[in-house]
Design an enzyme around this catalytic site. Structure first.
Site, mmCIF file in Angstrom:
data_model
loop_
_atom_site.group_PDB
_atom_site.id
_atom_site.type_symbol
_atom_site.label_atom_id
_atom_site.label_comp_id
_atom_site.label_asym_id
_atom_site.label_seq_id
_atom_site.Cartn_x
_atom_site.Cartn_y
_atom_site.Cartn_z
ATOM 1 N N GLN A 175 46.055 49.083 47.404
ATOM 2 C CA GLN A 175 45.507 50.314 46.831
ATOM 3 C C GLN A 175 44.674 51.044 47.888
ATOM 4 O O GLN A 175 43.994 50.369 48.676
ATOM 5 C CB GLN A 175 44.643 49.980 45.621
ATOM 6 N N GLY A 307 34.786 45.141 46.687
ATOM 7 C CA GLY A 307 34.194 44.083 45.883
ATOM 8 C C GLY A 307 35.261 43.195 45.279
ATOM 9 O O GLY A 307 35.161 41.971 45.278
ATOM 10 N N GLY A 308 36.300 43.829 44.746
ATOM 11 C CA GLY A 308 37.395 43.079 44.152
ATOM 12 C C GLY A 308 38.617 43.962 44.029
ATOM 13 O O GLY A 308 38.525 45.187 44.063
ATOM 14 N N GLU A 310 42.127 44.084 41.521
ATOM 15 C CA GLU A 310 42.606 43.529 40.263
ATOM 16 C C GLU A 310 44.075 43.142 40.268
ATOM 17 O O GLU A 310 44.765 43.318 39.252
ATOM 18 C CB GLU A 310 42.351 44.549 39.155
ATOM 19 N N HIS A 334 34.658 43.228 35.599
ATOM 20 C CA HIS A 334 35.330 44.481 35.949
ATOM 21 C C HIS A 334 36.792 44.244 36.289
ATOM 22 O O HIS A 334 37.689 44.911 35.747
ATOM 23 C CB HIS A 334 34.620 45.132 37.133
ATOM 24 N N GLU A 335 37.057 43.295 37.188
ATOM 25 C CA GLU A 335 38.447 43.054 37.596
ATOM 26 C C GLU A 335 39.278 42.523 36.428
ATOM 27 O O GLU A 335 40.461 42.870 36.284
ATOM 28 C CB GLU A 335 38.493 42.084 38.772
ATOM 29 N N HIS A 338 40.445 45.273 34.118
ATOM 30 C CA HIS A 338 41.621 45.992 34.610
ATOM 31 C C HIS A 338 42.923 45.431 34.030
ATOM 32 O O HIS A 338 43.947 46.119 34.062
ATOM 33 C CB HIS A 338 41.686 45.910 36.130
ATOM 34 N N GLU A 357 39.465 53.285 36.556
ATOM 35 C CA GLU A 357 38.136 52.792 36.900
ATOM 36 C C GLU A 357 37.069 53.128 35.871
ATOM 37 O O GLU A 357 36.176 52.321 35.608
ATOM 38 C CB GLU A 357 37.727 53.327 38.280
ATOM 39 N N ASP A 413 42.224 57.782 49.098
ATOM 40 C CA ASP A 413 41.081 56.905 49.315
ATOM 41 C C ASP A 413 39.753 57.647 49.235
ATOM 42 O O ASP A 413 38.697 57.035 49.269
ATOM 43 C CB ASP A 413 41.182 56.227 50.691
ATOM 44 N N TYR A 421 34.253 56.040 38.471
ATOM 45 C CA TYR A 421 33.637 54.868 37.851
ATOM 46 C C TYR A 421 32.570 55.281 36.833
ATOM 47 O O TYR A 421 32.734 55.094 35.637
ATOM 48 C CB TYR A 421 32.996 53.978 38.922
ATOM 49 N N ARG A 595 32.616 44.466 53.747
ATOM 50 C CA ARG A 595 32.727 45.193 52.489
ATOM 51 C C ARG A 595 32.105 46.576 52.645
ATOM 52 O O ARG A 595 30.891 46.713 52.860
ATOM 53 C CB ARG A 595 32.047 44.410 51.375
#
Length: 649
Positions: A175, A307-308, A310, A334-335, A338, A357, A413, A421, A595
């Site tokens: 992604q 962070g993660g 999904e 959160h993940e 998803h 999101e 991006d 979010y 990150r």
């Protein structure tokens, strides 16, 4: 995808890295269309060359060999096609930096024949348009190819960059539009397909993917023969393709969930994420059954840029979420969320990213509330909304709209994080408050069922909400109120507000320190969670006196903290305030962590002074081999922009 529990901008990425606007290329004729089974809505994806209104991928079969020495994947992709337009005789695919070896098509008699193709010059954002001539409208097309060592969607780590120091590591991040850098395909979320993969890798490594491992869904980690097969029977969009290869072992959390990680960290990860099964059960109670069979997690090296991620059946996670007290496990919520909002019901284009999101962040809050209490969930909401207020400016108003406008988002991006979010989740809470939690829960569960395994637009969401909320419960939300949330920048005056009693205490402690130098009492702060420390630092003035920072440091040891969420706030404050005592630990932090959400605020402060700019350049030179290409692009763009401003003075 989870960039943070505590929101910051996503801005960075390829467009800024290149310093160029999107070139005027055939991409402008490469608008994609996607028709969800329940509608006839045409969806345009300006970030893909593909033409899914003419032909669609139904299934993808990968044959891949992992080559750590060359840092490439080598193999083939076989696409099973559904020809929709009877006049179509071309298959148009997205690629980025792929070397094409051969393309063949399956004939009606089952034999394969060579196909002519053209690989267009690369656009800096979209990559290269691959046009395959298919006059016989072949049911299957196979592309033999090799990835680039610099593929934007793959990161190759040497053994020295891993925790175990013995085995190299590779992982993907597809992604937004990075799948095209390791698979030639229709790289748009409006196209969903099933897939299989046969992967050959060194025998001392374990391979995992966003699919079931065959045979027998072996999750022990004991099967290491260098030959792995996977199958995903649910149709997914391309950005959920994922692969990880390294010295990985597995530890179960429940019968349907567990953690993959390097041996040295697997126990720590399993302990931190031990509530995962409870989270799954909570989400199922609210929104219906979990439809992906397993929910496993892969703990990645700290170079992971987010962070993660999904990926279905195999969420990819940053190790920065492990702090020992479960205060950051909302990342898992959160993940996991998803699995309903994103993986099950998918946004059709990056302009509709809030559907993934924003809805997910709302669901995450509901899971947190059920398991950890309303106070903790509200603290998360307050932090996200405070950061939204800081991020929303007059200059970025076009990116504050939930239902994005065509042409505004040059690079997918570059979505504004607080829009997709925090504003998206705030919109959901507004609807919940107006319609009542019981009726809104029923609506959301029906929404997931109605659009299951489909890719939809903001307009389709709006149409469904009109029929199943606004018209069903008249007088609670007007169409004008609904449309303001969806189509106007900023936050409507109708937005419900959230307060936190625990944050009130933090505010009082901060005021006492700023007014009289009184440090927060130890008996109070030892009970503070990450969220409270974050709020304490974020509420400080733009700068402090060095002696104030030194006093805080001596009492609470912020400099050198292992908690990335605290470091993300403390180090920029230290840089702005001229607290050079922290520079050594700043350099270590920026070299250790890749990150983006955690490190970009510090880089952005460093580049504002000549001394800081030099430190940023020195740190990047050392950290770059361990950074993901997405992170490297973000940092390089920040440094380049600062240099350009300096030279213009």
């Amino acid at each position: 995808m989870r960039h943070s529990i505590l929101m910051l901008s996503l801005a960075a990425a390829l467009a800024a890295t290149s310093g160029c606007q999107r070139a005027a290329t055939p991409a402008d004729e490469a608008a994609t269309a996607a028709t969800a089974p329940a509608t006839a809505t045409r969806m345009i994806d300006e970030h893909s060359y593909a033409q899914p209104d003419k032909v669609r991928t139904k299934d993808l079969a990968l044959e891949l060999k992992v080559d750590f020495d060359k840092k490439v994947l080598d193999g083939s992709a076989t696409l099973t096609l559904d020809w929709l337009d009877p006049k179509a005789t071309q298959l148009v695919l997205d690629t980025r930096d792929l070397t094409i070896g051969k393309i063949v098509g399956e004939r009606s008699d089952g034999k394969w024949e060579d196909l002519k193709y053209t690989l267009a010059p690369a656009d800096r954002i979209l990559g290269s348009k691959l046009t395959i001539e298919t006059p016989k409208r072949n049911p299957r097309v196979r592309i033999t190819y090799t990835t680039s060592p610099d593929a934007s969607g793959l990161q190759w780590l040497t053994a020295a960059m891993t925790e175990g120091k013995k085995t190299p590591f590779m992982f993907s991040q597809s992604q937004q539009i990075h799948a095209r850098s390791w698979v030639p395909l229709q790289d748009t979320p409006s196209v969903r397909f099933t897939y299989t993969a046969h992967v050959m890798a060194p025998q001392d490594t374990m391979v995992v993917m966003s699919a079931a491992m065959e045979p027998g869904n072996d999750n022990s980690g004991d099967k290491r023969d260098g030959d792995y097969t996977f199958r995903m029977t649910n149709a997914i969009p391309s950005y959920l393709l994922a692969i990880g290869v390294g010295d990985l072992v597995f530890k179960p959390i429940s019968e349907r969930s567990g953690v993959w990680a390097e041996p040295a960290s697997v126990d720590r990860a399993a302990n931190e994420f031990s509530d995962t099964e409870k989270m799954i059960q909570t989400a199922e109670k609210l929104y219906g059954p979990y439809r992906w069979e397993r929910y496993d997690m892969l703990l990645l090296p700290p170079s992971f840029p987010y962070g993660g991620m999904e990926n279905p059946r195999m969420t990819f996670l940053t190790p920065t979420a492990i702090v020992g007290d479960k205060s950051l496990v909302s990342l898992i919520a959160h993940e996991l969320a998803h699995s309903w909002s994103g993986n099950l019901v998918t946004f059709s284009t990056a302009k509709d990213a809030w559907l993934n999101e924003g809805v997910t962040t709302y669901v995450e809050g509901r899971i947190d509330e059920e398991l950890y209490g309303k106070e903790r969930a509200d603290m998360e909401r307050v932090i996200a909304r405070n950061e939204l207020r800081q991020e929303f400016t007059e200059e970025n108003k076009p990116l504050q709209v939930l239902a994005g406008i065509p042409g505004e988002l040059k690079d997918p991006d570059d979505n504004l994080g607080s829009t997709v979010y925090a504003k998206g989740a705030w919109f959901m809470q507004f609807l919940e408050q107006r319609f009542g939690r019981a009726d809104f829960d029923a609506f959301l569960r029906g929404y997931f069922d109605h659009f299951a395994f489909q890719s939809i637009s903001s307009q389709q969401f709006a149409d469904y909400a009109k029929a199943n909320l606004l018209d069903k419960y008249p007088g609670k939300v007007t169409q004008a109120e609904f449309d303001e949330w969806l189509h106007q920048p900023g936050i409507p005056a109708t937005a419900p507000q959230v307060t936190s009693a625990r944050f009130d205490a933090v505010d009082a402690a901060r005021k006492a320190f700023l007014d009289a130098g009184t440090l927060p009492a130890a008996d109070a702060t030892k009970q503070w969670t990450t969220q409270e420390w974050v709020h304490f630092i974020e509420g400080m003035p733009e700068t402090l006196k060095p002696e104030q920072l030194a006093a805080l440091d001596q009492a609470f040891h912020f400099t050198g903290t292992p908690n990335g969420e605290i470091a993300q706030r403390w180090y920029p404050l230290a840089v702005r305030s001229g607290y050079t005592q922290a520079n050594g630990e700043i350099a270590k932090f920026l070299q250790r962590v890749g990150r983006r959400k955690l490190i970009m605020p510090t880089y952005k402060e460093l580049v504002k002074t000549p001394e800081g700019l030099k430190l940023a350049e020195d740190v990047l030179a050392k950290a770059k081999p361990g950074y993901h290409p997405i992170t490297t692009g973000s940092v390089e763009a920040t440094i380049a922009e600062a240099k350009a401003k300096a030279s213009a003075k």
